[in-house]
Design an enzyme around this catalytic site. Structure first.
Site, PDB file in Angstrom:
ATOM      1  N   CYS A   1       0.835  -1.212   0.000  1.00  0.00           N
ATOM      2  CA  CYS A   1       0.000   0.000   0.000  1.00  0.00           C
ATOM      3  C   CYS A   1       0.858   1.246   0.000  1.00  0.00           C
ATOM      4  O   CYS A   1       0.335   2.356  -0.085  1.00  0.00           O
ATOM      5  CB  CYS A   1      -0.938  -0.014   1.191  1.00  0.00           C
ATOM      6  SG  CYS A   1      -1.531  -1.665   1.593  1.00  0.00           S
TER       7      CYS A   1
ATOM      8  N   SER B   1     -11.250   2.462   5.775  1.00  0.00           N
ATOM      9  CA  SER B   1     -11.288   3.267   4.552  1.00  0.00           C
ATOM     10  C   SER B   1     -11.867   2.435   3.414  1.00  0.00           C
ATOM     11  O   SER B   1     -11.643   1.230   3.343  1.00  0.00           O
ATOM     12  CB  SER B   1      -9.876   3.719   4.193  1.00  0.00           C
ATOM     13  OG  SER B   1      -9.026   2.601   4.058  1.00  0.00           O
TER      14      SER B   1
ATOM     15  N   LYS C   1      -9.771   7.509   4.556  1.00  0.00           N
ATOM     16  CA  LYS C   1     -11.096   7.201   5.096  1.00  0.00           C
ATOM     17  C   LYS C   1     -12.231   7.701   4.210  1.00  0.00           C
ATOM     18  O   LYS C   1     -13.251   7.021   4.048  1.00  0.00           O
ATOM     19  CB  LYS C   1     -11.227   7.820   6.499  1.00  0.00           C
ATOM     20  CG  LYS C   1     -12.592   7.652   7.135  1.00  0.00           C
ATOM     21  CD  LYS C   1     -12.866   6.197   7.460  1.00  0.00           C
ATOM     22  CE  LYS C   1     -14.336   5.896   7.666  1.00  0.00           C
ATOM     23  NZ  LYS C   1     -15.060   5.725   6.406  1.00  0.00           N
TER      24      LYS C   1
ATOM     25  N   HIS D   1      -9.397   4.939  -0.738  1.00  0.00           N
ATOM     26  CA  HIS D   1      -8.094   4.274  -0.691  1.00  0.00           C
ATOM     27  C   HIS D   1      -7.937   3.327  -1.882  1.00  0.00           C
ATOM     28  O   HIS D   1      -8.091   2.120  -1.757  1.00  0.00           O
ATOM     29  CB  HIS D   1      -8.011   3.515   0.640  1.00  0.00           C
ATOM     30  CG  HIS D   1      -6.674   2.903   0.938  1.00  0.00           C
ATOM     31  ND1 HIS D   1      -5.493   3.341   0.388  1.00  0.00           N
ATOM     32  CD2 HIS D   1      -6.335   1.868   1.757  1.00  0.00           C
ATOM     33  CE1 HIS D   1      -4.504   2.605   0.839  1.00  0.00           C
ATOM     34  NE2 HIS D   1      -4.979   1.710   1.664  1.00  0.00           N
TER      35      HIS D   1
END
Lengths: 384, 384
Positions: free
Chosen positions: B83, B207, B328, B332
């Protein structure tokens, strides 16, 4: 950019390593490179890999491998450029050290291919082709290369058997490389009679995949003092792309990206093909050897096979290639291959490649290709 | 390393883009960044992405995207750090321009997640955890974060509801970001009553993923002449790792890699947390906001929730965070996120973030996290 040198090399054999995981293979090559350099650590780690997410269900190799080798905390990233991932990781490690932000960088190419937790390797490999226009139509990599080879034979009038010298040379050189996957001399007759894979590509045109890892350690050249062996410097590095789908290219028989990246690397190094003492090229299929030799200026367009037929590609020839076995016989652990090529280039430049040593080799070139010529990365190294 | 500036930014909305492919999303963000910079081309392209090989069966994005945007031939590589891939690609683009080898680099983070040609997204995402010791045991990312949050509540005595301000703030800021996935204000009551996902993490702690792309254009700072808007320079950039498996860490409640990379970036920039005007942190789950704030020196160990409860994280607070909605509420799109954060940091520093503009913002920080803290990359930007 400041000058960068390779002070350590390491590799595992290319094989079916059923007893070793991805991180174990990477660690083995990294520790060998650190030992070779007489160092214990490095500041950053660049990893060349493509399919770990699909085959081993493991991404985030940076955290995984840095932790495994006992250096958690170090910077670590993975770089992917299909089958060119190894050289791409090497290039980004080079730029990182060259930028003066990093003072020592490990580069490791690692691949575990003989075992898959999901799809078959051939399907996974096809993700390097155009998903919409190539692989979705059922075109695997060998099929893509077969179409290109067919077109080459048709356009320039060569026979398939004229390509035999590339495979024979690679197998002959691999006999003396303990890390090679295949230790088996082959003859023209073997080549002619090999089992067909995708016409006209037969088993002896194609490189075997495998598990393996290769690593190098990069440092600023001016930090090396009292060298007891030749200092190996990177004097050319360039990366270029072409359309991923072969049918989108103006000429499917010309590797534009190979020409571009070699040309840039020649300019940086201040040399031409005539000054290159040996060339570790990307012989995933014998047709790729020919296209690469032509695009890089070692042979005229359509004349590549002549170099083989005239005996110029052996270690005593005009253009020695695949001196340690190449992809064809050292093996092609796909995303590690680019780093194997760099390791082998260093071996030659250090004079450690007996009995396939290219005598007096001072300048070597390595070229790694991702996809069927979509990403091509060329490096030129020299011994001082 | 020579100074590098960001002269162009672009982004797509974060959404379910059923009508756009991966390359189309990337192209949209890249063209927006080029237009914003008033340029037509760049020398190299660095791509942040992780799961295209699994979800879209497409790797080799360098060749694919450079061709799609009409710039075949340019250097192009993909960088993966789970990520944290977006920031990793940004960092390597930065080093490339800093090294003086490249004079203009596009960085694009792109992800297409709502559609999968193979496994479900949750399974694909789990490849960022330890395959042998975490994901193979059925631990998804939300489960991993839930265990960490449980331990945090237990260790420091907070209630779950004390975390609400992080989500409320993110949703409030996203209301004014046209590119955000969620445009929906939430209250403490909404948070308290939200559907449970993995206790104690509920839907409003987590998120939303999504499809999206964000891009920036990097050039050497000294090539900018007659600027009509603030020049945004990168004054800190650092990447660090931790063990990929959380159970291997000495303290599962401390993001060592976040501390390390922030500390390095502070040193480079010559600032401390006190000089940071706003902080785009990696709030994949509300617990991560707290751990990140603590590791980076904005709150004492175990005291992170106080910043939210005391109203310090809003755009008028002491430590404004997720000013454009954060993971959030902006959403994402996992491997694009790091580049979205950079784009949003630039918006703030240019003064283009009305009505969530942090008044007089001169120094902004962005932190992108790969895995549950295994790879952390921090950037500090300034306006001149």
């Amino acid at each position: 950019m400041r000058e960068v040198a390779i002070i350590g090399i390491g590799q595992t054999s290319v094989d079916e390593h059923w007893d070793k995981s991805l991180k174990e293979l990477a660690g083995e090559a990294i520790f060998a490179a650190l030992r070779d350099a007489n160092r214990e650590t490095a500041e950053a780690l660049f990893i060349g890999n493509m399919l770990s997410g699909i085959l081993s269900k493991q991404e985030n190799l940076g955290g995984l491998i840095s932790d495994w080798i006992g250096l958690p905390g170090m910077e670590a990233e993975k770089v992917e450029a299909a089958c060119g991932s190894g050289a791409a990781a090497f290039r980004l490690g080079l730029l990182a050290v060259g930028s003066e932000e990093i003072d020592s960088a490990l580069v490791v190419g690692v691949e575990k291919m003989t075992e898959s937790l999901s799809v078959e390797t051939t399907e996974a490999l096809a993700t390097a082709a155009d998903a919409d226009y190539e692989s979705a139509q059922g075109l695997s990599f060998v099929a893509l290369n077969a179409l290109v080879m067919q077109l080459y034979l048709h356009t320039y009038g060569w026979k398939h058997t004229d390509f035999a010298p590339f495979s024979i040379n690679a197998h002959a050189n691999a006999l003396h490389n303990p890390y090679a996957r295949l230790h088996e001399a082959i003859t023209q007759k073997d080549y002619n009679n090999a089992r067909m894979v995708a016409a006209p590509i037969n088993l002896l045109d194609a490189s075997p995949t495998g598990d393996g890892a290769a690593a190098v350690l990069l440092v600023p050249a001016d930090t090396i003092r009292a060298a007891t062996r030749p200092v190996i410097k990177v004097i050319g590095s360039a990366s270029a792309t072409d359309s991923i789908a072969i049918h989108s290219r103006k000429d499917p028989l010309w590797l534009t990206a190979a020409e571009k990246s070699a040309h840039k690397a020649y300019q940086q190094a201040g040399v031409g093909p005539g000054e290159i003492d040996f060339f570790e090229l990307h012989d995933a299929f014998s047709i790729m050897s020919v296209l690469s030799l032509e695009a890089c200026g070692f042979a005229e367009r359509g004349k590549g096979p002549l170099l083989g037929l005239e005996g110029q590609i052996g270690v005593k020839g005009k253009v020695p290639i695949t001196t340690r076995g190449g992809l064809k016989a050292r093996g092609h652990p796909v995303w590690a291959t680019g780093v194997y090529q760099i390791v082998e280039t260093v071996q030659q430049l250090r004079g450690e490649a007996f009995p396939t040593q290219v005598e007096g080799a001072k300048i070597g070139m390595a070229q790694n290709i991702g996809g069927s010529g979509a990403t091509v990365i060329t490096h030129i190294l020299t011994a001082e």
